[in-house]
Design an enzyme around this catalytic site. Structure first.
Site, PDB file in Angstrom:
ATOM      1  N   GLY A 131     -10.930  23.485  29.769  1.00  0.00           N
ATOM      2  CA  GLY A 131     -10.105  22.371  29.344  1.00  0.00           C
ATOM      3  C   GLY A 131      -9.594  22.581  27.943  1.00  0.00           C
ATOM      4  N   GLY A 132      -8.839  21.610  27.442  1.00  0.00           N
ATOM      5  CA  GLY A 132      -8.275  21.739  26.117  1.00  0.00           C
ATOM      6  C   GLY A 132      -9.335  21.761  25.036  1.00  0.00           C
ATOM      7  N   MET A 133     -10.430  21.009  25.222  1.00  0.00           N
ATOM      8  CA  MET A 133     -11.464  20.924  24.198  1.00  0.00           C
ATOM      9  C   MET A 133     -12.785  21.544  24.624  1.00  0.00           C
ATOM     10  SD  MET A 133     -10.955  17.178  22.451  1.00  0.00           S
ATOM     11  CE  MET A 133     -12.395  16.652  23.272  1.00  0.00           C
ATOM     12  N   ALA A 134     -13.013  21.657  25.938  1.00  0.00           N
ATOM     13  CA  ALA A 134     -14.341  22.061  26.394  1.00  0.00           C
ATOM     14  C   ALA A 134     -14.245  22.934  27.632  1.00  0.00           C
ATOM     15  CB  ALA A 134     -15.194  20.819  26.687  1.00  0.00           C
ATOM     16  N   LYS A 164     -20.456  20.089  30.581  1.00  0.00           N
ATOM     17  CA  LYS A 164     -19.232  20.251  29.799  1.00  0.00           C
ATOM     18  C   LYS A 164     -19.617  20.486  28.339  1.00  0.00           C
ATOM     19  CE  LYS A 164     -14.669  18.102  29.544  1.00  0.00           C
ATOM     20  NZ  LYS A 164     -13.882  16.927  29.955  1.00  0.00           N
ATOM     21  N   ASP A 209      -4.528  10.020  30.857  1.00  0.00           N
ATOM     22  CA  ASP A 209      -4.053  11.303  31.385  1.00  0.00           C
ATOM     23  C   ASP A 209      -4.188  11.332  32.906  1.00  0.00           C
ATOM     24  OD1 ASP A 209      -2.970  13.826  31.286  1.00  0.00           O
ATOM     25  OD2 ASP A 209      -4.875  14.826  30.942  1.00  0.00           O
ATOM     26  N   ILE A 250     -16.881  27.241  35.565  1.00  0.00           N
ATOM     27  CA  ILE A 250     -16.068  26.760  36.692  1.00  0.00           C
ATOM     28  C   ILE A 250     -14.798  26.053  36.243  1.00  0.00           C
ATOM     29  CG2 ILE A 250     -18.016  26.552  38.275  1.00  0.00           C
ATOM     30  CD1 ILE A 250     -18.117  23.580  37.674  1.00  0.00           C
ATOM     31  N   GLY A 251     -14.610  25.861  34.949  1.00  0.00           N
ATOM     32  CA  GLY A 251     -13.395  25.198  34.505  1.00  0.00           C
ATOM     33  C   GLY A 251     -13.201  25.308  33.009  1.00  0.00           C
ATOM     34  N   VAL A 276     -16.363  23.918  31.296  1.00  0.00           N
ATOM     35  CA  VAL A 276     -17.273  23.288  32.249  1.00  0.00           C
ATOM     36  C   VAL A 276     -18.041  24.381  32.993  1.00  0.00           C
ATOM     37  CG1 VAL A 276     -17.500  21.689  34.181  1.00  0.00           C
ATOM     38  CG2 VAL A 276     -15.664  21.364  32.505  1.00  0.00           C
TER      39      VAL A 276
END
Length: 667
Positions: free
Chosen positions: A22-25, A42, A136, A19-20, A27
């Site tokens: 990110g820069g490192m992980a 995550k 952030d 569902i998502g 989700v």
């Protein structure tokens, strides 16, 4: 298909869908089979899992967010590592980001912006009180739920306040929302989050960002040197006091910015109670000498910090030192030639060496050995160094035996690098006493118990409490100082708040919406997102409520107010000379109601508008009726009667309905 979809983590969390990213992980939406609920998991990206720095960052994030428990922060349920995966389990949010909300909503009313920023600051205040800075804050990291509540999300780059990370070390966050000290690469604190929150508030109030540019560097420079337009210059509907709060939060001078989220919340609450309050103390503090130019010069050191390069901007002084630079280039070229010769001889020498050292070594399995035994293994002695990093109890091993190693067996390591195997030793089981968890949020209490690494079966129950706030632990089983054994069951009994009481909803009609909302909250109702419509009632007045007056509801029920925006006005156009069809169409499109037209004879062509009941240029309420006077052409003239033909008798005259002079009546 994603490699993790359908996978079960810790025999508990079933990964359902991605569902998502990110820069490192990444989700995933997952199902917790133990508690039968949906959660978000995550997981550190697989391509980064081998990088020790990324793993450290991910663990830091996990430890940071596990300390947070607040209604305006996405909750963390679990922090774990298994099957070579580092992951955290979080609350699954049913909503959209604030950025998406602003894009769908268009221009946001300042009252709505106030509703959101208060919740954002409450979440940040809680995080800052735990020593955690988000770093952030931006609309993309703020979730808006269906009930209008807000949760700060994605502490993906958050770290403890003493971590000392800077923008020059790594690109953190979105450049449109970073604070000047982040742009310079200085040490940041809670005031950096306040600046970013100020930018978010500015965007909600004005519908635009304070600084725009062709590149990230140009935007960062503006954060350092420029002053944005005041919100009221863009949107005059913004109250002055809220504008002052926004500009104080965004002040580039740390000493003039809010010192804490609590301080900003105090001013926001003061304004919420009285939108006409005079924020003279902010106005005085923000007063500063007028600057002739909108952009101030920036020292080259600051620009270097923003761009991440060590190069200086070329100046006239640089031009005057060209000879020195030319000499430096010559010396550098000579040194480079010497280095090249040295490397050639070194390569020749190494090629003649008959000692063939392996380029790679395979990491041996040292689990179950003591450190001394492992060091004497043929595959370890003289090759790898064993370093003990810690210890914990594990019933599968004897005390003193190695129960975990990093890197794991079978991995290969370059012979030219430092060959180290980090190990963890099994220790004697210690007696652990139950600590006092009362007053903590039960999620935080669960994390503390899990961090004991005793495989505890943690159960939860809730009950009403007038003493403890919702989510806080009331008592535990075993009680405080009771002995905990590995694998034993711990019961956390937490509060679900005071037992709800019936509330008789009064009539809020014709009340100002801020006062109505305050009264509803005082009664124990939850005020949802207001609905705004144009009407003949004054601007800001409640004209409808979702729960009818005298209705009895449970405490905590949500009520939504329909609020008047006042009358929508239109400007009357000039219609004379137009056709009635064109005039009617234009008037209706302008928001007027066209009444029944009056038709008269005139020399103008039929259908031409001769007059209008509302003068052109007049400002009237939308829906006002306008009546047109319309030409129906020239008035017709009577045709002369024909002369009777000779020989016509009276019968002809009777048939034609006329008579000769002196013969009226026909006889």
């Amino acid at each position: 298909m994603d490699q993790y979809i359908g996978r079960m983590l810790d025999n508990r969390y079933e990964l359902l869908e991605l569902i998502g990213r990110g820069g490192m992980a990444n989700v995933y939406k997952a199902k917790c089979h133990r508690l039968n609920r949906l959660v978000a998991v995550k997981i550190l990206k697989s391509e980064l899992a081998e990088n020790a720095e990324f793993r450290r960052r991910f663990r830091d994030e996990s430890l940071a967010v596990a300390q947070l428990s607040h209604a305006n922060i996405v909750s963390v349920y679990d922090v774990s590592r298994g099957d070579d995966l580092d992951y955290i389990v979080m609350e699954l949010i049913d909503g959209i980001t604030l950025k998406q909300y602003m894009e769908r909503r268009g221009n946001m009313d300042w009252r709505e912006a106030l509703h959101f920023i208060i919740q954002i600051m409450r979440g940040l205040s809680h995080a800052h009180s735990r020593g955690i800075i988000h770093r952030d804050i931006k609309p993309q990291n703020i979730m808006v739920l269906r009930d209008g509540s807000v949760k700060v999300a994605d502490f993906g780059i958050a770290c403890l306040a003493n971590a000392g990370q800077t923008l020059t070390q790594e690109a953190l966050g979105s450049v449109h929302y970073i604070s000047p000290e982040q742009a310079r690469g200085d040490r940041t604190d809670a005031r950096s989050d306040i600046y970013s929150a100020g930018v978010v508030l500015y965007e909600m109030l004005t519908g635009r960002l304070p600084f725009e540019g062709d590149s990230a560097v140009s935007v960062a420079i503006q954060h350092l040197s420029s002053i944005p337009l005041a919100p009221r210059d863009i949107n005059p509907d913004v109250p002055e006091a809220l504008e002052l709060i926004t500009m104080k939060a965004m002040n580039p001078d740390l000493e003039r910015r809010y010192a804490s989220a609590e301080a900003m919340l105090d001013d926001l609450e003061l304004f919420r109670k009285d939108p006409n309050v005079d924020m003279e103390h902010i106005r005085t503090q923000l007063t500063q000498p007028v600057i002739d130019e909108p952009t101030q010069p920036i020292p080259s050191e600051e620009l270097s910090a923003v761009t991440g390069h060590g190069k200086k901007i070329k100046t006239e002084t640089d031009v005057s030192t060209q000879d020195k630079k030319r000499m430096a280039i010559i010396i550098g070229a000579f040194a480079g030639a010497l280095l090249l010769v040295f490397l050639i001889f070194k390569l020749i020498g190494s090629g003649m060496n008959t000692d063939q050292t392996p380029e790679y070594y395979e990491v041996p399995n040292v689990l179950g050995y003591t450190v001394e035994e492992a060091e004497n293994l043929p595959t370890v002695r003289g090759i790898f160094t064993i370093q003990q990093r810690g210890g914990r109890y594990d019933p599968s091993y004897e005390p003193g035996q190695i129960l975990e190693q990093d890197p794991v067996a079978g991995k290969t390591r370059d012979s030219k690098s430092e060959l180290i195997i980090n190990v963890y030793i099994c220790i004697e089981e210690e007696k652990v006493l139950m600590e006092d968890l009362t007053g903590l949020n039960y999620q935080e209490a669960k994390v503390r118990l899990k961090n004991l690494n005793m495989d505890l079966d943690i159960q939860t129950e809730d009950e009403f409490s007038d003493t403890y706030e919702a989510g806080e632990v009331i008592r535990t089983t075993p009680a405080v100082n009771g002995e905990l054994k590995r694998g034993s069951t711990v019961l956390l009994i937490y509060s679900k708040g005071p037992e709800s009481k019936p509330v008789t909803v009064p009539s809020f009609l014709e009340k100002e919406v801020t006062a109505a909302a305050a009264e509803a909250e005082a009664l124990g109702l939850v005020v949802g997102q207001h609905q705004y419509v144009y009407s003949d009632k004054p601007d800001g007045q409640v004209i409808d409520q979702s729960i009818a007056a005298e209705t009895v509801v449970e405490e905590g029920a949500t009520i939504v107010f329909t609020v008047s925006r006042g009358l929508r006005t239109v400007t009357v156009d000039f219609f004379v000379g137009s056709t009635i069809e064109a005039a009617s169409t234009k008037a209706q499109s302008d928001g007027l109601t066209v009444g029944e037209s009056a038709y008269i004879y005139s020399d103008e062509p039929a259908g031409t508008v001769l007059g209008q009941s509302l003068a052109d240029g007049l400002q009237v309420a939308e829906g006002t009726t306008i009546v047109f006077t319309v030409s129906q052409g020239p008035e017709p003239t009577a045709e002369p009667e024909p002369e009777p033909e000779p020989g016509d008798d009276n019968s002809d005259n009777e048939e034609s309905g006329s008579s000769e002079p002196g013969q009226e009546g026909g006889n």
